[in-house]
Design a protein around this motif. Sequence first.
Motif, PDB file in Angstrom:
ATOM      1  N   LYS B 106     -40.255   4.563  -1.908  1.00  0.00           N
ATOM      2  CA  LYS B 106     -41.588   3.965  -1.832  1.00  0.00           C
ATOM      3  C   LYS B 106     -41.709   3.058  -0.620  1.00  0.00           C
ATOM      4  O   LYS B 106     -42.747   3.012   0.036  1.00  0.00           O
ATOM      5  CB  LYS B 106     -41.878   3.166  -3.108  1.00  0.00           C
ATOM      6  CG  LYS B 106     -42.012   4.028  -4.353  1.00  0.00           C
ATOM      7  CD  LYS B 106     -42.186   3.156  -5.580  1.00  0.00           C
ATOM      8  CE  LYS B 106     -42.170   3.985  -6.837  1.00  0.00           C
ATOM      9  NZ  LYS B 106     -42.186   3.130  -8.037  1.00  0.00           N
ATOM     10  N   ASN B 110     -44.059   3.831   2.408  1.00  0.00           N
ATOM     11  CA  ASN B 110     -45.153   2.896   2.113  1.00  0.00           C
ATOM     12  C   ASN B 110     -46.172   3.564   1.197  1.00  0.00           C
ATOM     13  O   ASN B 110     -47.387   3.549   1.448  1.00  0.00           O
ATOM     14  CB  ASN B 110     -45.821   2.395   3.396  1.00  0.00           C
ATOM     15  CG  ASN B 110     -46.754   1.227   3.133  1.00  0.00           C
ATOM     16  OD1 ASN B 110     -46.591   0.493   2.162  1.00  0.00           O
ATOM     17  ND2 ASN B 110     -47.757   1.056   3.977  1.00  0.00           N
ATOM     18  N   TRP B 111     -45.654   4.177   0.156  1.00  0.00           N
ATOM     19  CA  TRP B 111     -46.478   4.919  -0.796  1.00  0.00           C
ATOM     20  C   TRP B 111     -46.000   4.513  -2.169  1.00  0.00           C
ATOM     21  O   TRP B 111     -44.808   4.580  -2.458  1.00  0.00           O
ATOM     22  CB  TRP B 111     -46.276   6.417  -0.560  1.00  0.00           C
ATOM     23  CG  TRP B 111     -47.152   7.316  -1.349  1.00  0.00           C
ATOM     24  CD1 TRP B 111     -46.882   7.901  -2.555  1.00  0.00           C
ATOM     25  CD2 TRP B 111     -48.452   7.783  -0.969  1.00  0.00           C
ATOM     26  NE1 TRP B 111     -47.917   8.698  -2.950  1.00  0.00           N
ATOM     27  CE2 TRP B 111     -48.903   8.647  -2.003  1.00  0.00           C
ATOM     28  CE3 TRP B 111     -49.280   7.555   0.130  1.00  0.00           C
ATOM     29  CZ2 TRP B 111     -50.142   9.270  -1.959  1.00  0.00           C
ATOM     30  CZ3 TRP B 111     -50.502   8.179   0.172  1.00  0.00           C
ATOM     31  CH2 TRP B 111     -50.931   9.036  -0.854  1.00  0.00           C
ATOM     32  N   PRO B 112     -46.933   4.133  -3.052  1.00  0.00           N
ATOM     33  CA  PRO B 112     -46.496   3.445  -4.274  1.00  0.00           C
ATOM     34  C   PRO B 112     -46.068   4.323  -5.444  1.00  0.00           C
ATOM     35  O   PRO B 112     -45.633   3.782  -6.469  1.00  0.00           O
ATOM     36  CB  PRO B 112     -47.755   2.658  -4.664  1.00  0.00           C
ATOM     37  CG  PRO B 112     -48.879   3.528  -4.184  1.00  0.00           C
ATOM     38  CD  PRO B 112     -48.396   4.158  -2.909  1.00  0.00           C
ATOM     39  N   THR B 113     -46.237   5.625  -5.320  1.00  0.00           N
ATOM     40  CA  THR B 113     -46.005   6.438  -6.521  1.00  0.00           C
ATOM     41  C   THR B 113     -45.086   7.627  -6.237  1.00  0.00           C
ATOM     42  O   THR B 113     -44.811   8.001  -5.104  1.00  0.00           O
ATOM     43  CB  THR B 113     -47.345   6.966  -7.079  1.00  0.00           C
ATOM     44  OG1 THR B 113     -48.093   7.582  -6.024  1.00  0.00           O
ATOM     45  CG2 THR B 113     -48.177   5.834  -7.678  1.00  0.00           C
TER      46      THR B 113
END
Lengths: 120, 162
Positions: B106, B110-113
């Motif tokens: 993540k 830089n991606w939350p899922t």
Amino acid sequence: MRGPLLAAAGGAMGGAGGPLARTIRAKLTAALQPTHLEVRDDSPRHGGPPGAETHFGVLVVSGRFAGLPPLQRHRLVHEALRAELAGPLHALQVIARTPEQWQSDPHVPPAPPCLGGSKR
Amino acid sequence: MRAVVRSGWRIGAAAAAAALRGRAGRPLSQAAGEGGGAEGGGGSGSREAVERLVREHPVVVFMKGSPAQPLCGFSNAVVQILRLHGVEDYRAHDVLQDPDLRQGIKDYSNWPTIPQVYLNGEFVGGCDILLQMHQNGDLVEELKKLGIRSALLDAEKDQEKK
């Protein structure tokens, strides 16, 4: 106009929704000035009780997305909800379209079924 | 591979499991160790470790569960979409087995899922974006750039593009 996203949501869409739903709606509205916005609490479909507010789907129609590829559109949505995604929001489905795209195609794919056992 | 795809999901799942048994079936801490050992302060979630993973193969997926047994509907959707295109040989990493990797991937993108799909080492998105790419024909094109011919090119002569 109530779009198909709400129709597909089943029972989880009473009124303005819970506090997280309202926060999501407020933050997306402020960040992206959507012409159309739907916020769906999918938590019941992932084994949580109604109102658990852990899994959401959002449909955001905004001119801010023009010229942006899907990845960048989703990043804008994530940025608006950064605090929530770092906290109680475990999963977020995103459909991000420009007003022109939404007008020409007001359909959304159904959410994938939960397979259970999902933790963040 | 195409015959396997058309024969049904169970055979496809078995083929996927066979293709991946050397990699995704083991805890990731083992797999990362095999790759050359820890470098400096890097754990399995470090930037360097993640970089190695995303470059391992043209198609790399970080998911919950495995292609043979996804543990999340969104991760399963990614597996099924790839399967529709006849892509059974790819690297899948189960983040539920490795908390450091789960956070590290993540941070890296830089991606939350989860799930996260990487093509040629580049992050392309999660389940929603892959589904969109599948529906609008972009996935066939991206796979072609990787030298992978989508099974759908043979299955459907009239691939619709929006």
